[in-house]
Design a protein around this motif. Structure first.
Motif, PDB file in Angstrom:
ATOM      1  N   ARG A  45       2.037 -64.508  -3.740  1.00 13.79           N
ATOM      2  CA  ARG A  45       1.719 -63.299  -4.508  1.00 13.79           C
ATOM      3  C   ARG A  45       2.294 -62.088  -3.783  1.00 13.79           C
ATOM      4  NH1 ARG A  45      -2.364 -61.651  -8.169  1.00 13.79           N
ATOM      5  NH2 ARG A  45      -3.254 -63.731  -8.057  1.00 13.79           N
ATOM      6  N   THR A  46       3.024 -61.266  -4.549  1.00 14.58           N
ATOM      7  CA  THR A  46       3.502 -59.977  -4.066  1.00 14.58           C
ATOM      8  C   THR A  46       2.912 -58.950  -5.017  1.00 14.58           C
ATOM      9  OG1 THR A  46       5.557 -61.051  -3.436  1.00 14.58           O
ATOM     10  CG2 THR A  46       5.548 -58.661  -3.443  1.00 14.58           C
ATOM     11  N   THR A  47       2.063 -58.094  -4.509  1.00 16.11           N
ATOM     12  CA  THR A  47       1.236 -57.187  -5.319  1.00 16.11           C
ATOM     13  C   THR A  47       0.532 -58.016  -6.384  1.00 16.11           C
ATOM     14  OG1 THR A  47       3.103 -56.478  -6.712  1.00 16.11           O
ATOM     15  CG2 THR A  47       2.582 -55.125  -4.805  1.00 16.11           C
ATOM     16  N   ASP A  48       0.923 -57.886  -7.661  1.00 14.59           N
ATOM     17  CA  ASP A  48       0.251 -58.693  -8.687  1.00 14.59           C
ATOM     18  C   ASP A  48       1.203 -59.687  -9.348  1.00 14.59           C
ATOM     19  OD1 ASP A  48      -2.193 -59.338  -9.920  1.00 14.59           O
ATOM     20  OD2 ASP A  48      -1.539 -58.341 -11.757  1.00 14.59           O
ATOM     21  N   LEU A  49       2.370 -59.900  -8.762  1.00 14.81           N
ATOM     22  CA  LEU A  49       3.361 -60.818  -9.315  1.00 14.81           C
ATOM     23  C   LEU A  49       3.348 -62.126  -8.534  1.00 14.81           C
ATOM     24  CD1 LEU A  49       5.661 -60.994 -11.437  1.00 14.81           C
ATOM     25  CD2 LEU A  49       7.205 -60.277  -9.613  1.00 14.81           C
ATOM     26  N   ARG A  72       2.184 -75.747  -2.788  1.00 15.87           N
ATOM     27  CA  ARG A  72       1.292 -75.182  -1.772  1.00 15.87           C
ATOM     28  C   ARG A  72       0.928 -73.764  -2.208  1.00 15.87           C
ATOM     29  NH1 ARG A  72       4.290 -76.061   3.869  1.00 15.87           N
ATOM     30  NH2 ARG A  72       5.710 -74.618   2.860  1.00 15.87           N
ATOM     31  N   ASN A  73      -0.370 -73.492  -2.291  1.00 19.85           N
ATOM     32  CA  ASN A  73      -0.836 -72.188  -2.745  1.00 19.85           C
ATOM     33  C   ASN A  73      -1.130 -71.282  -1.550  1.00 19.85           C
ATOM     34  OD1 ASN A  73      -1.754 -70.039  -4.178  1.00 19.85           O
ATOM     35  ND2 ASN A  73      -3.622 -71.026  -4.903  1.00 19.85           N
ATOM     36  N   PHE A  74      -0.307 -70.258  -1.380  1.00 20.95           N
ATOM     37  CA  PHE A  74      -0.525 -69.261  -0.334  1.00 20.95           C
ATOM     38  C   PHE A  74      -1.191 -68.003  -0.898  1.00 20.95           C
ATOM     39  CE2 PHE A  74       2.716 -71.879   1.621  1.00 20.95           C
ATOM     40  CZ  PHE A  74       2.346 -71.902   2.955  1.00 20.95           C
ATOM     41  N   ASP A  75      -1.549 -68.021  -2.182  1.00 21.54           N
ATOM     42  CA  ASP A  75      -2.170 -66.867  -2.850  1.00 21.54           C
ATOM     43  C   ASP A  75      -3.630 -66.785  -2.434  1.00 21.54           C
ATOM     44  OD1 ASP A  75      -3.169 -64.931  -4.514  1.00 21.54           O
ATOM     45  OD2 ASP A  75      -2.368 -65.806  -6.357  1.00 21.54           O
ATOM     46  N   ARG A  76      -3.999 -65.695  -1.761  1.00 24.40           N
ATOM     47  CA  ARG A  76      -5.374 -65.541  -1.272  1.00 24.40           C
ATOM     48  C   ARG A  76      -6.305 -64.943  -2.333  1.00 24.40           C
ATOM     49  NH1 ARG A  76      -5.675 -64.286   4.938  1.00 24.40           N
ATOM     50  NH2 ARG A  76      -7.692 -65.152   4.469  1.00 24.40           N
ATOM     51  N   LYS A  77      -5.743 -64.529  -3.485  1.00 26.63           N
ATOM     52  CA  LYS A  77      -6.564 -63.929  -4.536  1.00 26.63           C
ATOM     53  C   LYS A  77      -7.001 -64.908  -5.617  1.00 26.63           C
ATOM     54  CE  LYS A  77      -5.058 -59.136  -4.317  1.00 26.63           C
ATOM     55  NZ  LYS A  77      -4.522 -58.024  -5.091  1.00 26.63           N
ATOM     56  N   ALA A  78      -6.181 -65.933  -5.893  1.00 19.88           N
ATOM     57  CA  ALA A  78      -6.489 -66.791  -7.045  1.00 19.88           C
ATOM     58  C   ALA A  78      -5.948 -68.204  -6.865  1.00 19.88           C
ATOM     59  CB  ALA A  78      -5.885 -66.185  -8.310  1.00 19.88           C
ATOM     60  N   GLY A  79      -6.605 -69.117  -7.566  1.00 17.93           N
ATOM     61  CA  GLY A  79      -6.105 -70.482  -7.667  1.00 17.93           C
ATOM     62  C   GLY A  79      -5.069 -70.550  -8.775  1.00 17.93           C
ATOM     63  N   HIS A  80      -4.317 -71.627  -8.818  1.00 16.80           N
ATOM     64  CA  HIS A  80      -3.272 -71.778  -9.828  1.00 16.80           C
ATOM     65  C   HIS A  80      -3.263 -73.205 -10.359  1.00 16.80           C
ATOM     66  CE1 HIS A  80      -1.632 -67.822  -9.077  1.00 16.80           C
ATOM     67  NE2 HIS A  80      -1.845 -68.064  -7.795  1.00 16.80           N
ATOM     68  N   TRP A  81      -2.967 -73.332 -11.650  1.00 21.65           N
ATOM     69  CA  TRP A  81      -2.901 -74.627 -12.312  1.00 21.65           C
ATOM     70  C   TRP A  81      -1.493 -74.755 -12.879  1.00 21.65           C
ATOM     71  CZ3 TRP A  81      -7.691 -76.572 -15.378  1.00 21.65           C
ATOM     72  CH2 TRP A  81      -7.576 -77.943 -15.615  1.00 21.65           C
ATOM     73  N   ILE A  82      -0.657 -75.487 -12.176  1.00 21.19           N
ATOM     74  CA  ILE A  82       0.759 -75.579 -12.527  1.00 21.19           C
ATOM     75  C   ILE A  82       0.951 -76.591 -13.653  1.00 21.19           C
ATOM     76  CG2 ILE A  82       3.075 -76.027 -11.635  1.00 21.19           C
ATOM     77  CD1 ILE A  82       1.560 -73.601 -10.389  1.00 21.19           C
ATOM     78  N   LYS A  83       1.735 -76.180 -14.646  1.00 16.75           N
ATOM     79  CA  LYS A  83       2.001 -77.045 -15.797  1.00 16.75           C
ATOM     80  C   LYS A  83       3.394 -76.754 -16.324  1.00 16.75           C
ATOM     81  CE  LYS A  83       0.780 -74.096 -19.599  1.00 16.75           C
ATOM     82  NZ  LYS A  83       0.670 -74.322 -20.991  1.00 16.75           N
ATOM     83  N   PRO A  84       4.009 -77.725 -17.018  1.00 13.62           N
ATOM     84  CA  PRO A  84       5.297 -77.433 -17.639  1.00 13.62           C
ATOM     85  C   PRO A  84       5.102 -76.459 -18.799  1.00 13.62           C
ATOM     86  CG  PRO A  84       4.578 -79.668 -18.181  1.00 13.62           C
ATOM     87  CD  PRO A  84       3.589 -79.113 -17.209  1.00 13.62           C
ATOM     88  N   VAL A  85       6.065 -75.586 -19.011  1.00 13.43           N
ATOM     89  CA  VAL A  85       5.989 -74.633 -20.120  1.00 13.43           C
ATOM     90  C   VAL A  85       5.894 -75.426 -21.419  1.00 13.43           C
ATOM     91  CG1 VAL A  85       7.265 -72.859 -21.390  1.00 13.43           C
ATOM     92  CG2 VAL A  85       7.194 -72.805 -18.898  1.00 13.43           C
ATOM     93  N   GLY A  86       4.896 -75.104 -22.229  1.00 10.75           N
ATOM     94  CA  GLY A  86       4.674 -75.801 -23.495  1.00 10.75           C
ATOM     95  C   GLY A  86       3.854 -77.063 -23.360  1.00 10.75           C
ATOM     96  N   GLY A  87       3.507 -77.437 -22.131  1.00  6.25           N
ATOM     97  CA  GLY A  87       2.715 -78.646 -21.905  1.00  6.25           C
ATOM     98  C   GLY A  87       1.233 -78.332 -21.791  1.00  6.25           C
TER      99      GLY A  87
END
Length: 146
Positions: A45-49, A72-87
């Motif tokens: 995460r860089t600022t909010d991007l 690997r999630n280095f974002d200290r603000k939020a979790g992430h759920w990775i998925k293919p676009v449209g999946g």
């Protein structure tokens, strides 16, 4: 183009099938997965991007070869759920990757197994938890044949 049917192998503490250890104390350890080299994609995460590093993961695989990818999630603000676009949200992973509590020990996804028979393909992915995301918050896995 539809996302290829990439298989998922769940791995928590230690997997008897592929001999992977996720953590050993506070030190991060990767073992070889039956001859497969693990490829990593870092979520930052860089600022909010949100960005993916590398933004394009290019794999060159023969039809009978396999690569394993982890996020690997280095974002200290939020979790992430990775998925293919449209999946579907859970097409690749059954749950989100929790937010990072310690930058020395990032949270890690389950293993994503990619076979050469899935290619050639260009699979775009994103985080399903960021519905109002910036269009730049997109990563790519390219599967190419030699």
């Amino acid at each position: 183009m539809d996302a290829p049917n990439i298989q998922l192998h769940y791995s928590h503490r230690r997997c008897c099938i592929c001999d992977v250890k996720r953590f050993c104390g506070r030190k991060f350890i990767w073992n070889n997965v039956r001859g497969w080299q693990l490829k990593t994609v870092d979520i930052r995460r860089t600022t909010d991007l949100i960005s993916f590093d590398p933004p394009v993961l290019s794999l060159i695989l023969a039809d009978d070869e396999v690569e394993v990818v982890v996020f690997r999630n280095f974002d200290r603000k939020a979790g992430h759920w990775i998925k293919p676009v449209g999946g579907a949200d859970d097409q690749w992973f059954p749950q989100r990757i929790p937010r990072c509590l310690d930058p020395d020990v990032p949270q890690v996804s389950s293993l994503l197994r990619i076979a050469g028979s899935d290619g050639p393909a260009r699979v775009e992915y994103t985080c399903s938890m960021r519905s109002g995301r910036d269009p730049q918050e997109l990563g790519v896995i390219e599967i190419n044949w030699p």
